[in-house]
Design an enzyme around this catalytic site. Structure first.
Site, PDB file in Angstrom:
ATOM      1  N   THR A  48      -7.250   7.064  10.280  1.00 27.53           N
ATOM      2  CA  THR A  48      -6.732   5.498   8.651  1.00 27.53           C
ATOM      3  C   THR A  48      -8.173   4.825   9.332  1.00 27.53           C
ATOM      4  OG1 THR A  48      -5.378   3.725   8.764  1.00 27.53           O
ATOM      5  CG2 THR A  48      -5.611   4.329  10.795  1.00 27.53           C
ATOM      6  N   THR A  49      -7.862   3.407   8.456  1.00 31.72           N
ATOM      7  CA  THR A  49      -9.419   2.778   8.908  1.00 31.72           C
ATOM      8  C   THR A  49      -9.693   1.996   9.324  1.00 31.72           C
ATOM      9  OG1 THR A  49      -8.619   2.311   6.391  1.00 31.72           O
ATOM     10  CG2 THR A  49     -10.691   1.342   6.863  1.00 31.72           C
ATOM     11  N   ARG A  61      -9.435   8.535  -0.844  1.00 40.93           N
ATOM     12  CA  ARG A  61     -10.412   9.077   0.200  1.00 40.93           C
ATOM     13  C   ARG A  61     -10.800   9.922  -0.647  1.00 40.93           C
ATOM     14  NH1 ARG A  61     -10.273   7.969   5.267  1.00 40.93           N
ATOM     15  NH2 ARG A  61      -9.388   6.381   6.250  1.00 40.93           N
ATOM     16  N   HIS A 104      -5.404   3.779  -1.861  1.00 44.54           N
ATOM     17  CA  HIS A 104      -6.824   3.741  -1.033  1.00 44.54           C
ATOM     18  C   HIS A 104      -7.327   5.560  -1.790  1.00 44.54           C
ATOM     19  CE1 HIS A 104      -9.291   4.547   2.681  1.00 44.54           C
ATOM     20  NE2 HIS A 104     -10.285   4.702   1.684  1.00 44.54           N
ATOM     21  N   GLU A 143     -11.173  -8.729   2.951  1.00 42.39           N
ATOM     22  CA  GLU A 143      -9.835  -8.822   3.471  1.00 42.39           C
ATOM     23  C   GLU A 143      -9.984  -8.796   5.193  1.00 42.39           C
ATOM     24  OE1 GLU A 143      -6.930  -6.091   1.583  1.00 42.39           O
ATOM     25  OE2 GLU A 143      -6.068  -5.334   3.949  1.00 42.39           O
ATOM     26  N   ASN A 190       0.783  -0.897   0.354  1.00 38.89           N
ATOM     27  CA  ASN A 190       0.185   0.241   0.234  1.00 38.89           C
ATOM     28  C   ASN A 190       1.015   0.985   0.247  1.00 38.89           C
ATOM     29  OD1 ASN A 190      -1.235   2.348   0.821  1.00 38.89           O
ATOM     30  ND2 ASN A 190      -3.064   0.359   1.845  1.00 38.89           N
ATOM     31  N   GLY A 247       1.018  -1.043   4.371  1.00 34.85           N
ATOM     32  CA  GLY A 247       1.298   0.224   3.758  1.00 34.85           C
ATOM     33  C   GLY A 247       2.514   0.545   5.188  1.00 34.85           C
ATOM     34  N   HIS A 248       1.795   1.519   5.625  1.00 42.33           N
ATOM     35  CA  HIS A 248       2.123   2.266   6.781  1.00 42.33           C
ATOM     36  C   HIS A 248       3.523   1.663   7.473  1.00 42.33           C
ATOM     37  CE1 HIS A 248       2.809   4.739  10.646  1.00 42.33           C
ATOM     38  NE2 HIS A 248       2.059   5.583   9.960  1.00 42.33           N
ATOM     39  N   HIS A 276      -3.688  -4.227   8.033  1.00 40.01           N
ATOM     40  CA  HIS A 276      -3.871  -3.334   9.293  1.00 40.01           C
ATOM     41  C   HIS A 276      -3.205  -3.492   9.973  1.00 40.01           C
ATOM     42  CE1 HIS A 276      -5.354   0.459   8.947  1.00 40.01           C
ATOM     43  NE2 HIS A 276      -5.927   0.393  10.275  1.00 40.01           N
ATOM     44  N   GLY A 277      -1.630  -2.801   9.325  1.00 37.04           N
ATOM     45  CA  GLY A 277      -1.321  -2.632  11.351  1.00 37.04           C
ATOM     46  C   GLY A 277      -0.230  -3.803  11.168  1.00 37.04           C
ATOM     47  N   ARG A 293       3.986  18.913   1.769  1.00 36.76           N
ATOM     48  CA  ARG A 293       4.450  19.849   0.615  1.00 36.76           C
ATOM     49  C   ARG A 293       4.271  20.354  -0.549  1.00 36.76           C
ATOM     50  NH1 ARG A 293       9.804  21.697   2.848  1.00 36.76           N
ATOM     51  NH2 ARG A 293       9.506  22.249   4.642  1.00 36.76           N
ATOM     52  N   ASP A 314      -0.020   4.605   0.520  1.00 42.11           N
ATOM     53  CA  ASP A 314      -1.059   5.878   0.475  1.00 42.11           C
ATOM     54  C   ASP A 314       0.384   7.141   0.952  1.00 42.11           C
ATOM     55  OD1 ASP A 314      -2.793   4.507  -0.541  1.00 42.11           O
ATOM     56  OD2 ASP A 314      -4.140   4.399   1.581  1.00 42.11           O
ATOM     57  N   HIS A 315       0.924   6.467   1.697  1.00 41.50           N
ATOM     58  CA  HIS A 315       1.571   7.510   2.809  1.00 41.50           C
ATOM     59  C   HIS A 315       3.200   7.934   1.920  1.00 41.50           C
ATOM     60  CE1 HIS A 315      -1.226   6.916   5.216  1.00 41.50           C
ATOM     61  NE2 HIS A 315      -1.588   5.832   5.874  1.00 41.50           N
ATOM     62  N   GLU A 321      -8.678   0.565  -3.073  1.00 39.97           N
ATOM     63  CA  GLU A 321      -9.317   0.940  -2.079  1.00 39.97           C
ATOM     64  C   GLU A 321     -10.448   1.532  -2.230  1.00 39.97           C
ATOM     65  OE1 GLU A 321      -6.913   1.234   1.787  1.00 39.97           O
ATOM     66  OE2 GLU A 321      -5.798  -0.925   1.722  1.00 39.97           O
ATOM     67  N   ARG A 357      -6.656  12.834   0.947  1.00 47.05           N
ATOM     68  CA  ARG A 357      -5.474  13.489   1.866  1.00 47.05           C
ATOM     69  C   ARG A 357      -4.286  12.798   1.567  1.00 47.05           C
ATOM     70  NH1 ARG A 357      -6.451  10.051   7.385  1.00 47.05           N
ATOM     71  NH2 ARG A 357      -8.738  11.079   7.155  1.00 47.05           N
ATOM     72  N   HIS A 358      -4.251  11.552   1.141  1.00 46.55           N
ATOM     73  CA  HIS A 358      -3.096  10.934  -0.151  1.00 46.55           C
ATOM     74  C   HIS A 358      -2.980  10.625  -1.712  1.00 46.55           C
ATOM     75  CE1 HIS A 358      -5.331   7.402   1.344  1.00 46.55           C
ATOM     76  NE2 HIS A 358      -5.164   7.603   2.700  1.00 46.55           N
TER      77      HIS A 358
HETATM   78  N1  PXP Z   1      -5.897  -3.027   4.152  1.00 49.19           N
HETATM   79  C1  PXP Z   1      -6.922  -1.657   3.982  1.00 49.19           C
HETATM   80  C2  PXP Z   1      -8.247  -1.997   3.945  1.00 49.19           C
HETATM   81  C3  PXP Z   1      -6.834  -0.578   4.238  1.00 49.19           C
HETATM   82  O1  PXP Z   1      -6.954  -0.174   4.535  1.00 49.19           O
HETATM   83  C4  PXP Z   1      -5.507  -0.590   4.766  1.00 49.19           C
HETATM   84  C5  PXP Z   1      -5.018   0.810   5.646  1.00 49.19           C
HETATM   85  O2  PXP Z   1      -4.776   1.747   4.475  1.00 49.19           O
HETATM   86  C6  PXP Z   1      -4.165  -1.749   4.743  1.00 49.19           C
HETATM   87  C7  PXP Z   1      -4.342  -2.922   4.371  1.00 49.19           C
HETATM   88  C8  PXP Z   1      -2.579  -0.970   5.561  1.00 49.19           C
HETATM   89  O3  PXP Z   1      -2.851  -0.611   7.009  1.00 49.19           O
HETATM   90  P1  PXP Z   1      -1.128  -0.539   7.013  1.00 49.19           P
HETATM   91  O4  PXP Z   1      -0.996   0.743   6.350  1.00 49.19           O
HETATM   92  O5  PXP Z   1      -1.646  -0.892   8.418  1.00 49.19           O
HETATM   93  O6  PXP Z   1      -0.200  -1.553   6.693  1.00 49.19           O
END
Ligand code: PXP
Length: 252
Positions: A103-104, A48, A46, A154, A10, A215-216, A193-194, A21, A12-13, A73, A52-53
């Site tokens: 976040t989600t 959104r 994602h 998921e 992912n 992702g994060h 996630h996480g 910036r 996004d970040h 997403e 935001r990203h």
């Molecule tokens: N899966 C879904 C559906 C998510 O919304 C996210 C966060 O955007 C992730 C996975 C990835 O989570 P993380 O960024 O905490 O790794």
């Protein structure tokens, strides 16, 4: 021999940092290409509602340029459906979305939201987009996803990743049971996630899970060791957990 576990990175970040910036740097498409070189099987982004990203332009560029499947997403809204149908990504993961969240937070409620979700699942599926629903590891949510005709779900691993001690063990047991249940319903099972280097192994070892979306942590870790290195290390940890000797000992 357990199936290979796919890694969706992912990005996004990368866009979060760019947007801090304005301008074009760092470019999420460049990050996506690097992720593929480092072992990503797919790219997740994602879009959104508040942008935001990831931006609309990012989705256009990713759709055009990626050599691997794009997993979009998206919230179940008319706007996002129109964008998905225009770009026809390989996959779409329907997530809940609240403007005020960081976040989600939490999964979709596929039980209470059945009527709202049904036309989105159908329209995306009819367009040949593989739909997954981002849900809590609850058997009722999986049954509802099956009832909606989604081919994949998921599992939200956030609660497991954020808790400790007995609560964590309980969350882990819920993930294991949900993954098994998904398999019994012939739902393709993803999770995310996480996830970090420290907790990915325990999830990767669950053989009913075929894809992780991360992702994060990967983008954060890239600050210290570079994006390719952080992804390669994650890949190694996933593959090690999924290797035959370890997986024989386990669970689902
Ligand atoms: N899966 C879904 C559906 C998510 O919304 C996210 C966060 O955007 C992730 C996975 C990835 O989570 P993380 O960024 O905490 O790794």
């Amino acid at each position: 021999m357990p199936s290979r576990l796919r890694l969706g990175v992912n990005i996004d970040h990368v866009a979060t940092i760019r947007n801090a910036r304005g301008g074009l740097h760092p470019d999420p498409v460049r990050a996506a290409r690097l992720a593929v070189r480092a072992g990503a099987d797919g790219i997740t982004a994602h879009l959104r509602e508040d942008r935001r990203h990831i931006s609309d332009e990012d989705i256009t560029a990713l759709s055009r340029e990626l050599p691997v499947p794009l997993n979009l997403e998206m919230a179940a809204t008319e706007e996002m459906l129109e964008i998905a149908l225009r770009h026809k990504p390989h996959a779409a993961c329907i997530v809940p979305e609240k403007r005020e969240e960081r976040t989600t937070e939490g999964g979709l409620d596929a039980v209470a939201g059945r009527e709202h979700l049904e036309p989105y699942v159908r329209a995306l599926g009819d367009a040949g987009i593989r739909v997954s629903l981002f849900v809590e590891p609850s058997l009722a949510q999986l049954d509802a996803a099956r009832g909606l005709g989604a081919p994949a779900i998921e599992l939200h691993t956030g609660a497991y990743c954020e808790t400790h001690g007995e609560a964590r063990q309980r969350e882990y047991a819920r993930i294991v049971a949900a993954a098994k249940h998904a398999e019994s319903l012939a739902l393709e099972c993803h999770a995310g996630h996480g996830l970090t280097f420290d907790n990915v192994g325990e999830v990767a070892v669950i053989t009913s899970i075929v894809e992780l979306n991360i992702g994060h942590f990967l983008v954060g870790e890239a600050i210290f060791c570079g994006l390719e290195s952080s992804i390669m290390q994650m890949r190694v940890l996933m593959d090690k957990a999924r290797s035959a000797d370890v997986a024989d000992l386990v669970v689902a």
